[in-house]
Structure formats: structure tokens, C-alpha cells
Scaffold this motif. Sequence first.
Motif, short mmCIF file in Angstrom:
data_model
loop_
_atom_site.label_atom_id
_atom_site.label_comp_id
_atom_site.label_asym_id
_atom_site.label_seq_id
_atom_site.Cartn_x
_atom_site.Cartn_y
_atom_site.Cartn_z
N VAL A 1 -39.27 -23.09 14.59
CA VAL A 1 -38.33 -22.95 15.39
C VAL A 1 -38.15 -24.01 16.68
O VAL A 1 -38.75 -24.15 17.47
N SER A 2 -37.08 -24.57 17.18
CA SER A 2 -37.28 -25.25 18.68
C SER A 2 -35.93 -24.60 19.62
O SER A 2 -34.67 -24.04 18.84
N ALA A 3 -36.36 -23.55 20.19
CA ALA A 3 -34.82 -23.32 21.63
C ALA A 3 -34.04 -24.30 21.62
O ALA A 3 -34.50 -25.97 22.19
N THR A 4 -33.03 -24.39 21.90
CA THR A 4 -31.50 -25.61 22.46
C THR A 4 -31.35 -25.50 23.77
O THR A 4 -30.64 -26.05 24.27
N VAL A 5 -31.89 -24.15 24.42
CA VAL A 5 -31.16 -23.70 25.82
C VAL A 5 -32.92 -23.04 26.85
O VAL A 5 -33.35 -22.56 25.54
N GLU A 6 -32.94 -23.11 27.77
CA GLU A 6 -33.80 -22.79 28.40
C GLU A 6 -33.31 -22.21 30.03
O GLU A 6 -32.57 -22.88 30.82
N THR A 7 -33.53 -20.97 29.94
CA THR A 7 -33.06 -20.53 31.63
C THR A 7 -33.94 -21.33 32.56
O THR A 7 -34.89 -22.18 32.85
N GLU A 8 -33.53 -21.02 33.93
CA GLU A 8 -33.81 -21.10 34.93
C GLU A 8 -35.69 -21.41 35.01
O GLU A 8 -35.54 -19.52 35.02
N PRO A 9 -36.30 -21.63 35.80
CA PRO A 9 -37.34 -20.11 36.38
C PRO A 9 -37.59 -19.38 36.35
O PRO A 9 -36.34 -19.29 37.35
N VAL A 10 -37.55 -18.80 36.62
CA VAL A 10 -37.61 -16.75 37.87
C VAL A 10 -37.87 -17.03 38.75
O VAL A 10 -38.93 -18.11 39.05
N PRO A 11 -37.94 -16.66 39.90
CA PRO A 11 -38.58 -16.41 41.33
C PRO A 11 -40.04 -15.91 41.54
O PRO A 11 -40.24 -17.45 42.75
N LEU B 1 -33.79 -8.05 39.28
CA LEU B 1 -33.13 -8.67 38.00
C LEU B 1 -32.02 -9.80 37.90
O LEU B 1 -32.26 -10.28 39.97
N LEU B 2 -32.19 -10.84 37.02
CA LEU B 2 -31.68 -11.53 37.08
C LEU B 2 -30.17 -12.00 36.07
O LEU B 2 -30.51 -11.41 35.05
N VAL B 3 -29.38 -12.58 36.27
CA VAL B 3 -28.23 -13.20 35.20
C VAL B 3 -28.34 -14.24 34.85
O VAL B 3 -28.71 -15.10 35.90
N TYR B 4 -28.18 -13.97 33.13
CA TYR B 4 -27.89 -16.39 33.25
C TYR B 4 -26.71 -16.35 32.03
O TYR B 4 -26.87 -15.04 31.29
N ASP B 5 -26.28 -17.27 32.53
CA ASP B 5 -25.07 -17.82 31.21
C ASP B 5 -26.04 -18.57 30.04
O ASP B 5 -26.88 -18.81 30.25
N LEU B 6 -25.07 -18.61 28.69
CA LEU B 6 -26.32 -19.37 27.72
C LEU B 6 -26.34 -20.94 28.20
O LEU B 6 -27.20 -20.93 26.98
N ALA B 7 -25.61 -21.67 29.47
CA ALA B 7 -26.24 -22.58 28.90
C ALA B 7 -28.18 -21.92 29.66
O ALA B 7 -28.57 -23.19 30.77
N GLY B 8 -28.40 -21.31 30.73
CA GLY B 8 -30.08 -21.40 31.28
C GLY B 8 -29.65 -20.77 32.93
O GLY B 8 -29.50 -21.20 33.75
N ARG B 9 -28.23 -21.42 33.46
CA ARG B 9 -27.68 -21.49 34.30
C ARG B 9 -28.19 -20.02 35.82
O ARG B 9 -27.53 -18.53 34.75
N ALA C 1 -23.99 -13.53 28.81
CA ALA C 1 -24.64 -13.80 29.92
C ALA C 1 -25.93 -13.04 29.15
O ALA C 1 -26.62 -12.31 28.08
N ILE C 2 -27.31 -13.40 29.94
CA ILE C 2 -28.90 -12.88 29.65
C ILE C 2 -29.14 -12.23 30.84
O ILE C 2 -28.80 -12.32 31.71
N VAL C 3 -29.19 -11.25 30.59
CA VAL C 3 -30.02 -9.88 31.92
C VAL C 3 -31.19 -10.37 31.77
O VAL C 3 -31.98 -10.15 30.69
N ALA C 4 -32.36 -10.42 33.04
CA ALA C 4 -33.86 -10.34 32.30
C ALA C 4 -34.20 -9.68 33.34
O ALA C 4 -33.82 -9.52 35.23
N THR C 5 -35.56 -10.14 33.16
CA THR C 5 -36.44 -9.10 34.51
C THR C 5 -37.27 -10.67 35.16
O THR C 5 -37.76 -11.69 34.77
N ASP C 6 -37.40 -9.79 36.66
CA ASP C 6 -38.41 -10.56 37.34
C ASP C 6 -39.19 -9.12 37.66
O ASP C 6 -38.85 -8.84 38.80
N LYS C 7 -40.58 -9.22 37.46
CA LYS C 7 -41.04 -7.60 37.72
C LYS C 7 -41.63 -8.39 38.84
O LYS C 7 -42.23 -6.80 39.20
N ASP C 8 -41.52 -9.27 39.73
CA ASP C 8 -41.76 -8.81 40.55
C ASP C 8 -41.12 -8.95 41.80
O ASP C 8 -41.12 -9.14 43.08
#
Length: 376
Positions: free
Chosen positions: A58-68, A100-108, A90-97
Motif C-alpha cells: 500500500v502507499s500512504a496518502t498523507v505524511e506528517t511534518e518532520p519531527v523537530p 509530544l506533537l499533535v498533527y491534523d489528518l493532513a499532517g500539519r 488528530a494524531i498525537v505522536a512522540t519525538d523521543k528527544d
Amino acid sequence: MSRSGRPDRPWGSIARSLPASTALAACAVLSLAACSGDSDASDKKSTSSASGVVSEEVSATVETEPVPHSGDAADDPAVWVDPADPSLSAIVATDKDGGLLVYDLAGRQLQYLQAGDMNNVDLRPAADGFTLGGRPVVLVVAGNRKSNTIGVFELDPATRQLRDVAGDAIEPDIEVYGSCLYRSAETGKVYVFVNSKTGEVQQWELTDGGSGRVVGEQVRSFAVKSQPEGCVADDELGHFYLGEETRGIWKFGAEPDAGDTGSLIAEASDSGPLVADVEGLAIAARPDGTGYLIASSQGDSSYAVYQREGENDYVGSFRIRDGGGIDGTSDTDGIDVAATPLGSSFPSGVFVAQDGENDGLTQNYKLVPLDRILPG
Ligand code: CA
Ligand code: CA
Ligand code: CA
Ligand code: CA
């Protein structure tokens, strides 16, 4: 990693119209070829030939902005489903350095909360009934490897911003590594499981400590023999799944009195379908108790899919390849899935995976419409 998606309708009529026995349920998601002439579909978990997924590529249709942060910094996502307007989930995600990040479904990126070295994150919707001062909140929990604590946050549904609501520090006396939430359907209580690189697992009950802050109390501990990390709880069925990275996927009872004996429901093997390290785990839950358990098979950059119910029979595997201008995934740590309609971009839900290599940029997360992966 979580089963934070709460489906509000079944995926389709085909599976529902079949008898509910385990073997037939397995057949319903296997291809006809895989089922024909094979009277024992329950053996499928020991092979890598079964293919009950919609597509193995499969392929992705959205990718999030890169983590810091650069390097292996992104780790684990959790999907929050907006009950008022699922397209605003929303997507809540980690930057382990970094935190936490929050993204919308467009990856912003909607927020970057510099909260510490957050490794794994999980959440439960307000509808699950965890309250602070009598007010149901979206509960977000993340293991903080900098302070060796369990971080607790509230996600504001209106602003999609996180706020720290930890009370007295929740400090396990083990080295914090993987973590995930469990909300008991039996008692309504909410727990966090936390594990260490040396294999210890602790279960903590989370409660409102007063003054709008969350406190924790350890209620159970057990262990596996080598390094675990990824975990997920099945709230409705009362299971706790734990990936022992080079060994396989364990299934334990999730209630605090369930004891310390687990069963190894899938073993890691160089020939697949589960190739070490076992990393993120996620549950695509249907309201009728069926669905799928998905595991990141990091060693071959694929995802292995198992039945959620019964003996967790192996269903099939898929990979996220380059496509539509978005690079595929490799070396994935954390994953999550929400098996509920999230608007026109993700009509039957979304699968989210951390990506180890993001075209030379810092790491990020890829979003795949769930109907590309799981049968409807
Ligand atoms: Ca990694
Ligand atoms: Ca790991
Ligand atoms: Ca990639
Ligand atoms: Ca990891």
C-alpha cells in the motif's frame, strides 16, 4: 500504540453475515485461494502465505511534518477521533528527544509540547469516562525517559492542544521504556502499563488526585525474559499484548488480578511473518468484539495482521511502499489504527506508522487509509 479508535459502525456486511466461529471468521478475511481445500484455517498463523489483507503493498496518502529532532527521534503515534467531526481528528505522536506533537489528518503540526523524552504515547477518548474534577477528558499518557516518569496530559477537543495534567510524579521504580493504556470495561478503571528494557512490566491505576491532576498507584508487576517495548490493551476483551522484541507477541489478562502468566500468540522468526524486532502494536476494533491486531515487524519493514478475537490467527501482512509522492516506511517503531470513518480522506479509518527514513529529512509519520489495508 493504542486502540483509541472507537468504531461507531461495523465495517461491512460480509463478515457479519457469516457464522461467528473462529475458523469461518478467519476464512472471511482470507482469500478464497487460501481457504479452498484447507479445512484448518486456524493454522495460518504459523505460515506467511495467508493473505487476508486488502493489499500487501500500500502507499500512504498523507505524511506528517518532520519531527523537530534528527536521528531516530520519532517513535510512536496515537489517533484521537473527534466525536463531533471525525474529519477533525488528530494524531498525537512522540519525538523521543523533545516531547509530544499533535498533527491534523493532513499532517500539519498543530502543537509541539516540549515535555521531555517521550518514547511511547497512548490515549483514551472522553467517552471512556476518565474524569478530572467530574469532567470527562481525553486522556493522553506518555513515558518520559528523561525524568523516568509517566507523563499525563489532556487533549482539548476544541483546540486540539495538549495540557500537562500530571499531579504527583508517577515514578515507576523501573527504567521507563514502553507504555500503553488500558480502560477496563468491567470496572471503568483506567490503567497504564509501563515496561523496562530489562523486561519488567508494571501496571498503574490512574485516578483524579483532586485539584484537576492525575495520580497513579502501582497495582501489579510481572516480567518477560528480554527487552519488550510495544504494547496495546484490548479494552473490551480484557487482553494486554506485549511485544518482547526478539521473541514475539505475548497476551496477558489486563485486569490487575490476572496473574503473571501470558501466552505467546505469535513468535518472531527470520522467515516471517513477524521478524524481530517486534515493535509497535495496535488494535483495529469492531464494536462486535472482532477486528485485528497489527504488529510492526521491524526486521523486514512490514506489518503483520492477526485476528483480534479467538486464538489471534495470522491474517496477512503488508508494507507501505513509495507512492503518490510519499515515501514508504522502513524500520517502523510505533503504530496506531483507528477503525472508524474519519471523513472523506479516511472513509473507513486510518493506519499510522512511524517511518525510520524520511527522504533525508528528520523522521515522520505516514498515514494510510484503512480501506487500503483491511477488508471492509
Ligand atoms: Ca527506531
Ligand atoms: Ca524498541
Ligand atoms: Ca520512508
Ligand atoms: Ca521504539
